[in-house]
Design a protein around this motif. Structure first.
Motif, PDB file in Angstrom:
ATOM      1  N   GLY A   1       0.452  -1.083   0.058  1.00  0.00           N
ATOM      2  CA  GLY A   1      -0.211   0.578   0.264  1.00  0.00           C
ATOM      3  C   GLY A   1       0.617   1.780  -0.251  1.00  0.00           C
ATOM      4  O   GLY A   1       0.364   2.491  -0.276  1.00  0.00           O
ATOM      5  N   PHE A   2       2.384   0.932  -0.286  1.00  0.00           N
ATOM      6  CA  PHE A   2       2.796   2.747  -0.450  1.00  0.00           C
ATOM      7  C   PHE A   2       2.372   3.491  -1.047  1.00  0.00           C
ATOM      8  O   PHE A   2       2.628   4.989  -0.604  1.00  0.00           O
ATOM      9  N   THR A   3       2.431   2.698  -2.192  1.00  0.00           N
ATOM     10  CA  THR A   3       1.706   4.408  -3.458  1.00  0.00           C
ATOM     11  C   THR A   3       0.670   3.185  -3.403  1.00  0.00           C
ATOM     12  O   THR A   3      -0.329   4.484  -4.243  1.00  0.00           O
ATOM     13  N   SER A   4       0.001   2.150  -3.342  1.00  0.00           N
ATOM     14  CA  SER A   4      -1.876   1.975  -4.398  1.00  0.00           C
ATOM     15  C   SER A   4      -2.317   1.874  -3.388  1.00  0.00           C
ATOM     16  O   SER A   4      -3.641   2.394  -4.181  1.00  0.00           O
ATOM     17  N   TYR A   5      -2.049   2.432  -2.259  1.00  0.00           N
ATOM     18  CA  TYR A   5      -2.933   2.878  -1.033  1.00  0.00           C
ATOM     19  C   TYR A   5      -3.679   3.918  -0.790  1.00  0.00           C
ATOM     20  O   TYR A   5      -2.625   4.680  -0.646  1.00  0.00           O
ATOM     21  N   ILE A   6      -4.890   4.816  -1.712  1.00  0.00           N
ATOM     22  CA  ILE A   6      -4.453   6.391  -1.308  1.00  0.00           C
ATOM     23  C   ILE A   6      -5.625   6.725  -0.272  1.00  0.00           C
ATOM     24  O   ILE A   6      -6.954   5.688  -0.730  1.00  0.00           O
TER      25      ILE A   6
ATOM     26  N   HIS B   1      -3.806  11.703  -0.524  1.00  0.00           N
ATOM     27  CA  HIS B   1      -2.636  10.720   0.097  1.00  0.00           C
ATOM     28  C   HIS B   1      -2.101   9.498  -0.216  1.00  0.00           C
ATOM     29  O   HIS B   1      -3.146   8.272   0.071  1.00  0.00           O
ATOM     30  N   SER B   2      -0.997   9.307  -0.337  1.00  0.00           N
ATOM     31  CA  SER B   2      -0.740   7.821  -0.415  1.00  0.00           C
ATOM     32  C   SER B   2      -0.071   7.482   0.771  1.00  0.00           C
ATOM     33  O   SER B   2       0.239   8.649   1.462  1.00  0.00           O
ATOM     34  N   ARG B   3      -0.144   5.919   1.298  1.00  0.00           N
ATOM     35  CA  ARG B   3       0.497   6.228   2.589  1.00  0.00           C
ATOM     36  C   ARG B   3       1.828   5.796   2.956  1.00  0.00           C
ATOM     37  O   ARG B   3       2.602   6.468   3.671  1.00  0.00           O
ATOM     38  N   ALA B   4       2.273   6.227   1.620  1.00  0.00           N
ATOM     39  CA  ALA B   4       4.148   6.452   1.459  1.00  0.00           C
ATOM     40  C   ALA B   4       3.926   8.081   1.560  1.00  0.00           C
ATOM     41  O   ALA B   4       5.064   8.704   2.478  1.00  0.00           O
ATOM     42  N   GLN B   5       3.224   9.160   1.889  1.00  0.00           N
ATOM     43  CA  GLN B   5       3.453  10.535   1.927  1.00  0.00           C
ATOM     44  C   GLN B   5       3.393  10.785   3.326  1.00  0.00           C
ATOM     45  O   GLN B   5       3.789  11.192   3.882  1.00  0.00           O
ATOM     46  N   LEU B   6       2.585   9.843   3.502  1.00  0.00           N
ATOM     47  CA  LEU B   6       1.768  10.168   5.203  1.00  0.00           C
ATOM     48  C   LEU B   6       2.912   9.682   5.993  1.00  0.00           C
ATOM     49  O   LEU B   6       2.545   9.224   7.555  1.00  0.00           O
ATOM     50  N   ALA B   7       4.028   8.607   5.771  1.00  0.00           N
ATOM     51  CA  ALA B   7       4.720   7.512   6.478  1.00  0.00           C
ATOM     52  C   ALA B   7       5.612   8.630   8.137  1.00  0.00           C
ATOM     53  O   ALA B   7       5.855   9.667   8.070  1.00  0.00           O
ATOM     54  N   GLY B   8       4.619   8.411   9.187  1.00  0.00           N
ATOM     55  CA  GLY B   8       5.382   9.210  10.123  1.00  0.00           C
ATOM     56  C   GLY B   8       4.682   9.441  10.799  1.00  0.00           C
ATOM     57  O   GLY B   8       4.787  10.233  12.113  1.00  0.00           O
ATOM     58  N   HIS B   9       3.296  10.053   9.787  1.00  0.00           N
ATOM     59  CA  HIS B   9       2.307  11.320  10.810  1.00  0.00           C
ATOM     60  C   HIS B   9       1.038  10.939  10.019  1.00  0.00           C
ATOM     61  O   HIS B   9       0.007  11.436   9.804  1.00  0.00           O
ATOM     62  N   VAL B  10       1.032   9.489  10.896  1.00  0.00           N
ATOM     63  CA  VAL B  10      -0.152   8.882   9.889  1.00  0.00           C
ATOM     64  C   VAL B  10      -1.845   9.201  10.960  1.00  0.00           C
ATOM     65  O   VAL B  10      -1.136   9.128  12.152  1.00  0.00           O
ATOM     66  N   GLY B  11      -2.426   9.905  10.418  1.00  0.00           N
ATOM     67  CA  GLY B  11      -3.995  10.425  11.510  1.00  0.00           C
ATOM     68  C   GLY B  11      -4.718   9.150  11.162  1.00  0.00           C
ATOM     69  O   GLY B  11      -5.252   8.230  10.874  1.00  0.00           O
TER      70      GLY B  11
ATOM     71  N   ALA C   1      -7.996   9.761  10.052  1.00  0.00           N
ATOM     72  CA  ALA C   1      -8.807   9.924   8.557  1.00  0.00           C
ATOM     73  C   ALA C   1      -7.901   8.460   7.824  1.00  0.00           C
ATOM     74  O   ALA C   1      -8.558   8.088   7.195  1.00  0.00           O
ATOM     75  N   ASP C   2      -6.616   8.304   7.606  1.00  0.00           N
ATOM     76  CA  ASP C   2      -5.919   8.025   6.912  1.00  0.00           C
ATOM     77  C   ASP C   2      -5.690   6.137   7.078  1.00  0.00           C
ATOM     78  O   ASP C   2      -5.627   5.713   6.234  1.00  0.00           O
ATOM     79  N   ALA C   3      -6.974   5.737   7.777  1.00  0.00           N
ATOM     80  CA  ALA C   3      -6.332   4.526   7.905  1.00  0.00           C
ATOM     81  C   ALA C   3      -7.849   4.140   6.874  1.00  0.00           C
ATOM     82  O   ALA C   3      -8.380   4.183   6.415  1.00  0.00           O
ATOM     83  N   MET C   4      -7.974   2.292   7.259  1.00  0.00           N
ATOM     84  CA  MET C   4      -8.442   1.974   5.540  1.00  0.00           C
ATOM     85  C   MET C   4      -9.554   1.493   6.259  1.00  0.00           C
ATOM     86  O   MET C   4     -10.346   1.967   7.639  1.00  0.00           O
ATOM     87  N   THR C   5     -11.065   1.574   5.606  1.00  0.00           N
ATOM     88  CA  THR C   5     -12.152   1.487   6.013  1.00  0.00           C
ATOM     89  C   THR C   5     -12.616  -0.119   7.219  1.00  0.00           C
ATOM     90  O   THR C   5     -11.655  -0.188   6.763  1.00  0.00           O
ATOM     91  N   ALA C   6     -13.814  -0.073   7.694  1.00  0.00           N
ATOM     92  CA  ALA C   6     -14.235  -1.114   8.309  1.00  0.00           C
ATOM     93  C   ALA C   6     -14.121  -2.329   7.149  1.00  0.00           C
ATOM     94  O   ALA C   6     -13.163  -4.013   7.796  1.00  0.00           O
ATOM     95  N   ALA C   7     -14.897  -2.302   6.599  1.00  0.00           N
ATOM     96  CA  ALA C   7     -14.333  -3.361   5.097  1.00  0.00           C
ATOM     97  C   ALA C   7     -13.721  -3.810   4.537  1.00  0.00           C
ATOM     98  O   ALA C   7     -12.819  -4.835   4.924  1.00  0.00           O
ATOM     99  N   GLU C   8     -12.580  -3.114   4.774  1.00  0.00           N
ATOM    100  CA  GLU C   8     -10.510  -3.065   4.011  1.00  0.00           C
ATOM    101  C   GLU C   8     -10.244  -3.898   5.171  1.00  0.00           C
ATOM    102  O   GLU C   8      -9.127  -4.518   5.160  1.00  0.00           O
ATOM    103  N   TYR C   9     -10.335  -4.084   6.358  1.00  0.00           N
ATOM    104  CA  TYR C   9      -9.790  -4.428   7.009  1.00  0.00           C
ATOM    105  C   TYR C   9     -10.799  -5.752   7.492  1.00  0.00           C
ATOM    106  O   TYR C   9      -9.009  -6.352   8.637  1.00  0.00           O
ATOM    107  N   GLN C  10     -11.547  -5.601   7.345  1.00  0.00           N
ATOM    108  CA  GLN C  10     -12.364  -6.984   8.197  1.00  0.00           C
ATOM    109  C   GLN C  10     -11.857  -7.793   6.304  1.00  0.00           C
ATOM    110  O   GLN C  10     -11.432  -8.819   6.697  1.00  0.00           O
TER     111      GLN C  10
END
Length: 293
Positions: A101-106, A111-121, A123-132
Motif C-alpha cells: 500500500g505504499f503508493t497503491s493505497y490512496i 494521499h498515498s501512505r508513503a506520503q504520510l509516513a510517520g505522521h498517519v492520522g 482519518a488515513d486508516a483503511m475502512t472497516a470493510a477493508e480491515y475485515q
C-alpha cells in the motif's frame, strides 16, 4: 528451533550487488543467516546450496501483499502456499507477512501512505470493510502456512496500510491468534510513534521472530513535524545502526527472554549512512554481541 539465531537482512546492500557478495559479507560480519524466499527458476535445495556456500542458513522470508483487496485474494493465497512450501523446504518455521500500500493505497484525503509516513492520522486508516477483508485473507494465509508447519508472522511497516500502534491493534483484534503470529519491526514501530518496548511487552507471547532495527528519534520528530514523505525521512538518516539510535534493545530482549522467545532475530538497517553495507552490518552485529546475543 530451540535457540535464538541472529540473521541479517540484505536490504542494506544495493539491488545491483551480486548475491554472492551480499551473503559473503553477511557471513563476514558474523551472522548465522539471511532471509530467503522462493526465487524464480531456483529450487529450495539450490537456494540452500547458495547459502551453505557462505556458511549461512536461510532465515524467514517476507511476503508483502495487498491483503485488503478482495480481487487479489486468490493470488495472495497461491503465493502464500508457494512461500510456505519453500520455507518448510529450507528449514524455516516462520514467514513474515506484511501489508503493501505504499503508493497503491490512496486515503480519503487523496494521499498515498508513503506520503504520510510517520505522521498517519485516524482519518488515513483503511475502512472497516477493508480491515475485515484484510483480516479474513490473513487468517486464510495463516491457515495455509500452518498446514506446512510454518507460522505466518505479521510484520508492521511505516508507509504501509498498517503502520501505527492503533492500526496494528485493530488488525490483531480481528485475526485468529492460532493462525496469525507476530514478527514485528522495532524501528518501524518507533518511527510510527509507537513504543517498541511496550508493544513487545503487550504481545510477547505472539512474537515468533523479529526484525531489530534502530532509528534516530530526533529525525523522526523533525520529519513528523514537517510532514516528510517516506523518502525524505530516509534521505535525512532516520535509520541508524543498532545501538546508535534510540530503540531500547536490552529492554526488548529482556521481555522476549522472559516470554521464552526462541527463533530468528533479523538485524536490518534499511538505508545506512555508513560508507558500506558491510560496515553497517558489522556495527550492528557487534552491538548485539555486547548485549549478549
Amino acid at each position: 528451533m530451540s535457540t535464538i539465531e541472529i540473521g541479517c537482512g540484505q536490504i542494506t546492500w544495493s539491488n545491483d550487488t551480486p548475491e554472492d557478495q551480499v551473503l559473503a559479507e553477511i557471513a563476514q560480519a558474523g551472522y548465522a543467516g539471511a532471509p530467503a524466499g522462493p526465487p524464480k527458476g531456483r529450487t529450495a535445495e539450490q537456494a540452500q546450496a547458495v547459502f551453505a556456500r557462505h556458511g549461512l542458513k536461510p532465515a524467514p522470508g517476507y511476503l508483502g501483499v495487498d491483503f485488503w483487496r478482495a480481487d487479489e485474494r486468490d493470488s495472495i493465497l497461491a503465493r502464500a502456499r508457494e512461500y510456505a512450501a519453500f520455507m518448510r523446504a529450507v528449514g524455516c518455521t516462520e514467514l513474515y507477512v506484511a501489508a503493501g500500500g505504499f503508493t497503491s493505497y490512496i486515503t480519503s484525503a487523496g494521499h498515498s501512505r508513503a506520503q504520510l509516513a510517520g505522521h498517519v492520522g485516524p482519518a488515513d486508516a483503511m475502512t472497516a470493510a477493508e480491515y475485515q477483508q484484510f483480516a479474513d485473507t490473513l487468517n486464510q494465509v495463516g491457515a495455509i502456512t500452518v498446514e506446512y508447519g510454518v507460522r505466518s508472522c505479521f510484520h508492521n511497516h511505516v508507509g504501509s496500510v498498517i503502520e501505527t500502534r492503533e492500526e496494528i491493534d485493530r488488525l490483531l483484534a480481528l485475526v485468529d491468534p492460532a493462525l496469525v503470529f507476530l514478527g514485528p519491526d522495532t524501528g518501524h514501530l518507533a518511527w510510527a510513534g509507537a513504543d517498541p518496548v511496550a508493544f513487545c511487552r503487550d504481545y510477547a507471547a505472539q512474537i515468533k521472530t523479529i526484525h531489530v532495527k534502530d532509528v534516530d528519534a530526533a529525525v523522526c520528530a523533525r520529519g513528523r513535524a514537517q510532514e516528510w514523505d517516506y523518502g525524505t525521512f530516509t534521505a535525512n538518516g532516520v535509520f541508524a545502526e543498532l545501538g546508535e539510535g534510540d530503540v531500547d534493545f536490552p529492554a526488548i530482549f529482556a521481555i522476549l527472554h522472559d516470554a521464552g522467545f526462541a527463533g530468528w532475530v533479523i538485524a536490518e538497517t534499511d538505508v545506512t549512512q555508513k560508507p558500506t553495507a558491510l560496515e553497517s552490518a558489522t556495527i550492528s552485529r557487534a552491538y548485539l554481541r555486547s548485549i549478549g546475543l
